[in-house]
Design a protein around this motif. Structure first.
Motif: not given
Length: 397
Positions: A29-48
């Motif tokens: 929804x935010x249409x940020x650049x490098x979506x894949x990298x940001x997606x996995x960063x957010x996932x990693x933060x929550x899983x950690x």
């Protein structure tokens, strides 16, 4: 496969679905650049955060007393708040995404400059949603873990048995000794109770979750018993069934604290006797089991008696009113924990979910929970309740 294992698997799946869906919605929804990298960063933060919390809950007993205990406890508390906040954010992002799509569709009729301005505004708004809900969830988790209120309630009757005049009864409920309410918290709770100088303490179920603390808890209860004039009375909650009922019964049967299992205790005699009754937790939502339990508990109580009922599930309040029981004390719902505009956002499954209920001159009360098994609270602090029985003019309901 046990019911607990099934519940754990389903809960784990739901949590990870929220983690991935939340991360996807934010970057999409935010249409940020490098979506894949940001997606996995957010996932990693929550899983950690989740992995750290799991470690704390599994190793709490070994960590207790070490220099790292408070760090991991704070980590786990914050994680619950983070996940609750992100869950709320997820619920908000879905309709926001629909609104954004509609606005973008209508924006095709406007200039490119106007379209870009709208998109920039919506992206900032969408970023604000998870930031505010996650941050708010963490704050509420820490505040919910710390805040403990002592609430004073006068139970006023036109007349009372002599035994109950100015009698002071303390109630704690749903302490859930375990990851978020440990034995040190229990010491603070019992000291707060003692400061009120009650005549009797009642514990209305769900006292312990982590059975590694069962033996030291029994030691504390045994030390507490003689410090309260009329001692301690206890009933079971559903968590005692979930954890290990035979072990809990064996441990609590070896100490002075009185357990009531569809039974009663005469507190005073005379022409107007006073009885305390306690019922088991009812898993039957139809109400038939509640009625069977209550009939068993009342079997040895004369009809003219003044009766105080302890019932973990507050649905018993309805049965108690029908049986003309003067006072019913319950717990189980934690008051809803997250309450907005007088309505609990956490499903409680009963209309009796928080505070005082009246039916003529009969009282029912649902304790907010002196503890909890998850720490996020809003407009519903942890509670110790002090009831004082008084004679006087009874206000109309």
């Amino acid at each position: 496969m046990s019911a607990r294992l099934i519940f754990f698997i389903i809960t784990t799946i739901i949590i990870f679905l929220i983690v991935f869906a939340n991360s996807y919605l934010i970057v999409r929804l935010t249409k940020m650049k490098r979506r894949s990298a940001w997606f996995w960063r957010l996932v990693l933060l929550q899983i950690t955060a989740i992995v750290g919390t799991t470690y704390y809950q599994m190793a709490q007993v070994q960590l207790l007393g070490t220099s790292m205990y408070e760090f991991w406890r704070a980590w786990a508390t914050g994680t619950y708040g983070l996940l609750m906040g992100l869950g709320v954010g997820f619920a908000i992002l879905i309709p926001l995404g629909i609104v954004m799509a509609a606005v973008n569709w209508r924006a095709k009729k406007t200039t490119a400059e106007e379209q870009d301005s709208r998109r920039q505004f919506l992206r900032k708004a969408i970023w604000a949603v998870p930031a505010v809900t996650a941050g708010g969830g963490v704050v509420r988790a820490y505040e919910g873990a710390k805040e403990l209120q002592v609430n004073h309630i006068d139970l006023v009757f036109r007349s009372l048995p002599e035994y109950l005049k100015d009698y002071k009864l303390a109630q704690i409920s749903d302490v859930h000794i375990g990851p978020f309410i440990d034995l040190r918290d229990f010491d603070k709770i019992t000291q707060a109770v003692l400061n009120e100088k009650p005549d009797r303490l009642v514990i209305t179920g769900d006292l312990i979750d982590d059975l590694d603390f069962l033996n030291p808890l029994c030691g504390r209860l045994e030390e507490l018993f003689p410090k309260i004039p009329d001692g301690i009375d206890y009933i079971l909650g559903n968590h005692e069934y979930f954890k290990n009922l035979p072990l809990v019964l064996e441990a609590f049967s070896s100490i002075s604290m009185r357990m009531h299992r569809n039974s009663s205790l005469r507190l005073s005699g005379g022409s107007w006797p006073v009885y305390l009754a306690g019922v088991e937790y009812s898993f039957d939502r139809s109400g038939e089991q509640r009625e069977v339990y209550l009939q068993e508990a009342l079997a040895n109580i004369p009809s003219e008696a003044f009766t105080i009922l302890l019932a973990h599930h507050p649905d018993f309040i309805e049965n108690a009113f029908a049986h003309n029981i003067s006072v019913t004390l319950s717990g189980h719902t934690h008051g809803g924990q997250i309450v907005v505009g007088g309505t609990p956002l956490v499903p409680v499954g009963t209309k009796y979910f928080k505070g005082e209920y009246r039916d003529g001159d009969k009282y029912g009360y649902v304790n907010n929970g002196t503890g909890h098994w998850f720490p996020v609270r809003y407009n519903c602090p942890r509670e110790i309740t002090i009831f004082t029985f008084k004679e006087g003019k009874v206000s109309k309901v």
